[in-house]
Enzyme design. Sequence first.
Site, PDB file in Angstrom:
ATOM      1  CE  LYS A  23      -0.282   1.438   4.482  1.00 42.72           C
ATOM      2  NZ  LYS A  23       0.145   2.960   4.990  1.00 42.72           N
ATOM      3  CG  ASN A  24       3.375   2.300   3.188  1.00 45.93           C
ATOM      4  OD1 ASN A  24       2.131   2.858   3.038  1.00 45.93           O
ATOM      5  ND2 ASN A  24       4.097   2.183   4.180  1.00 45.93           N
ATOM      6  CB  CYS A 118       0.327   5.621  12.388  1.00 48.78           C
ATOM      7  SG  CYS A 118      -0.705   4.469  11.343  1.00 48.78           S
ATOM      8  NE  ARG A 123       4.147   9.992  10.375  1.00 50.60           N
ATOM      9  CZ  ARG A 123       3.331   9.022   9.848  1.00 50.60           C
ATOM     10  NH1 ARG A 123       2.202   8.525  10.093  1.00 50.60           N
ATOM     11  NH2 ARG A 123       3.861   8.636   8.692  1.00 50.60           N
ATOM     12  CG  ASP A 307       6.577   0.463   8.752  1.00 50.52           C
ATOM     13  OD1 ASP A 307       6.249   1.935   9.539  1.00 50.52           O
ATOM     14  OD2 ASP A 307       6.443   1.003   7.460  1.00 50.52           O
ATOM     15  NE  ARG A 414      -4.785   5.027   7.400  1.00 48.18           N
ATOM     16  CZ  ARG A 414      -3.740   5.524   8.084  1.00 48.18           C
ATOM     17  NH1 ARG A 414      -3.691   5.446   9.351  1.00 48.18           N
ATOM     18  NH2 ARG A 414      -2.423   5.669   7.608  1.00 48.18           N
TER      19      ARG A 414
HETATM   20  N1  EPU Z   1      10.571  13.906   8.948  1.00 51.41           N
HETATM   21  C1  EPU Z   1      10.954  15.210   9.389  1.00 51.41           C
HETATM   22  N2  EPU Z   1      10.515  16.323   8.367  1.00 51.41           N
HETATM   23  C2  EPU Z   1       9.826  15.946   7.232  1.00 51.41           C
HETATM   24  C3  EPU Z   1       9.558  14.596   6.948  1.00 51.41           C
HETATM   25  C4  EPU Z   1       9.955  13.509   7.838  1.00 51.41           C
HETATM   26  O1  EPU Z   1      11.374  15.667  10.390  1.00 51.41           O
HETATM   27  O2  EPU Z   1       9.492  16.942   6.547  1.00 51.41           O
HETATM   28  C5  EPU Z   1      10.946  12.889  10.108  1.00 51.41           C
HETATM   29  C6  EPU Z   1       9.741  12.254  10.493  1.00 51.41           C
HETATM   30  O3  EPU Z   1       9.328  12.987  11.672  1.00 51.41           O
HETATM   31  C7  EPU Z   1      10.283  10.770  10.827  1.00 51.41           C
HETATM   32  C8  EPU Z   1      11.507  10.583   9.748  1.00 51.41           C
HETATM   33  O4  EPU Z   1      11.675  11.767   9.171  1.00 51.41           O
HETATM   34  O5  EPU Z   1      10.862  10.945  12.114  1.00 51.41           O
HETATM   35  C9  EPU Z   1      11.042   9.544   8.813  1.00 51.41           C
HETATM   36  O6  EPU Z   1       9.625  10.219   8.221  1.00 51.41           O
HETATM   37  P1  EPU Z   1       9.505   9.484   6.541  1.00 51.41           P
HETATM   38  O7  EPU Z   1       9.034  10.978   5.997  1.00 51.41           O
HETATM   39  O8  EPU Z   1      10.292   8.687   6.145  1.00 51.41           O
HETATM   40  O9  EPU Z   1       7.779   8.865   6.936  1.00 51.41           O
HETATM   41  P2  EPU Z   1       6.463   9.011   6.119  1.00 51.41           P
HETATM   42  O10 EPU Z   1       7.032   9.196   4.491  1.00 51.41           O
HETATM   43  O11 EPU Z   1       5.728  10.051   6.737  1.00 51.41           O
HETATM   44  C10 EPU Z   1       6.478   6.440   5.263  1.00 51.41           C
HETATM   45  C11 EPU Z   1       5.331   5.464   5.484  1.00 51.41           C
HETATM   46  C12 EPU Z   1       5.385   5.082   7.093  1.00 51.41           C
HETATM   47  C13 EPU Z   1       6.829   4.519   7.383  1.00 51.41           C
HETATM   48  C14 EPU Z   1       8.126   5.395   7.129  1.00 51.41           C
HETATM   49  C15 EPU Z   1       9.391   5.146   7.237  1.00 51.41           C
HETATM   50  C16 EPU Z   1       3.841   6.083   3.755  1.00 51.41           C
HETATM   51  C17 EPU Z   1       2.379   6.368   3.622  1.00 51.41           C
HETATM   52  N3  EPU Z   1       4.164   5.857   5.198  1.00 51.41           N
HETATM   53  O12 EPU Z   1       6.283   7.742   6.110  1.00 51.41           O
HETATM   54  O13 EPU Z   1       4.524   3.895   7.167  1.00 51.41           O
HETATM   55  O14 EPU Z   1       6.948   4.051   8.478  1.00 51.41           O
HETATM   56  O15 EPU Z   1       7.713   6.000   5.626  1.00 51.41           O
HETATM   57  O16 EPU Z   1       9.763   4.097   6.515  1.00 51.41           O
HETATM   58  O17 EPU Z   1       4.519   5.485   3.113  1.00 51.41           O
HETATM   59  C18 EPU Z   1       2.762   2.315   8.060  1.00 51.41           C
HETATM   60  O18 EPU Z   1       2.677   2.222   6.644  1.00 51.41           O
HETATM   61  O19 EPU Z   1       2.245   2.066   8.803  1.00 51.41           O
HETATM   62  C19 EPU Z   1       3.878   3.672   8.121  1.00 51.41           C
HETATM   63  C20 EPU Z   1       3.692   4.565   9.139  1.00 51.41           C
END
Ligand code: EPU
Length: 435
Positions: A23-24, A118, A123, A307, A414
């Site tokens: 899904k991601n 989540c 975030r 994850d 989800r």
């Molecule tokens: N971060 C920042 N600033 C930003 C972006 C990220 O400080 O502008 C920090 C976040 O707060 C976190 C870290 O960087 O501490 C990593 O965040 P990332 O941006 O990699 O996460 P994401 O893109 O929001 C995706 C997945 C998550 C998965 C993470 C890490 C999706 C929709 N979500 O989140 O998946 O845990 O990458 O691999 O792709 C899940 O599927 O349950 C899930 C939470």
Amino acid sequence: MEGKLIIEGGKPLKGAVEVRGSKNAATKMMVASLLTNEECVINNVPLSGDIDITKELCERIGSRISIDAKMHTCVIQTKTASNPIVTELSRRNRIPILALGPLLHRKGFAEIPVLGGCPIGHRPINFHLAAFKKMGAFIERRRHSYFAKAEKLSGADIRLPFPSVGATENILLAGALAKGKTHIRNAAVEPEIENLVEMLKGMGGNITFNSAKREILIGGVKKLHGVKASVMPDRNEVVSFAVAALATKGSVLIKDIKRDYLEAFLNVVESVGGVFRVEKNGIRFLYKNPYKAMDIITQPHPGFMTDWQQPFCVLLTQAKGFSYIHETVYEDRFGYTNDLVRMGADIDVLPDCEDTACRFHGKHFSHYVRIKGPSTLKGGKITMQDIRAGMAQVIAALAAKGESVVSGVEHIERGYENIDERLRELGAQIQRVKE
Ligand code: EPU
């Protein structure tokens, strides 16, 4: 749809299971289709809640979408992006921000809601916003939304402070049609991002992906076209089913998956004393000997994913001795351990980690836990709050003695398609009932 799961634990899972598409990856690929007015066909799309939310997002923008549930195929076409203001989807997940690039290219302005997803830390989206500003966009924070404007996005040299999955994807989508070259340094290189890159290349994108160097080079092109793309298997599902098999002392074959992209997980399975066997049509996970305590650090790919720590934590409650999990991606992803403790686990969230190089060190975040095992888990009343923690709670209930009532099923739905039915096929005693 709201509901709860009634689980009678203590039955070893046995049999074979197919994993769905990631899904991601699928949600990002649906958003990537917004970069062209031609038809895109995306195969192996899972039927999970986040796909529905992404479908709604794209439809509000102007896409025509049909999802064939039996074939898991999504046909999506956005002849005109008539509506770049999609603020209604507030706090439902984290996908809307990825529509910024496509909308700016097609309309010159966009308004997207404050994100949800989540509850696992603050975030923030500062990396996304800084990148868009560097690419020439004007961005304004409004009460419940972000408004962005750009006559034309331009390529830029962007170094991410941390390899963020979402920021890397956002820059990719924005850079694909930008004027000139975009260079992402310290990029996230998760296989799901590579899957997205393959789709963009199939659409005519000019992208070089260097996983070892964490660098992505995007040569902006004038136009992208339709494509047929396929979503990779969901690694989080693989890990969930594998750990469910190991924690219930069962034996489950996960069909049609390869070792690639799972090395970090397989190494940990070996260290804890679990057994996996690569067979002709997949990988089998099975219990042989009592589990041994071990330490885990979560990291961006190619490390052990954040994850995966939640299901694995359940397995570590069954391992002899003290295990530690150090979460270095999110600062607050251990909330679910309270429920495991109520079920009989011996888990302490420690005041700080011991690693002075950790970006969370000294900030008093709950990002380091100690697990003492083995513990006998007992069924109980549990409420899910997010996808992966929810799945860990389900695994704990499957491994526990007695009945558990797990509410908040919509959270795991989800991310997982028909999870109750698929676990039942492996011998689990699990029923989904209305709240
Ligand atoms: N971060 C920042 N600033 C930003 C972006 C990220 O400080 O502008 C920090 C976040 O707060 C976190 C870290 O960087 O501490 C990593 O965040 P990332 O941006 O990699 O996460 P994401 O893109 O929001 C995706 C997945 C998550 C998965 C993470 C890490 C999706 C929709 N979500 O989140 O998946 O845990 O990458 O691999 O792709 C899940 O599927 O349950 C899930 C939470």
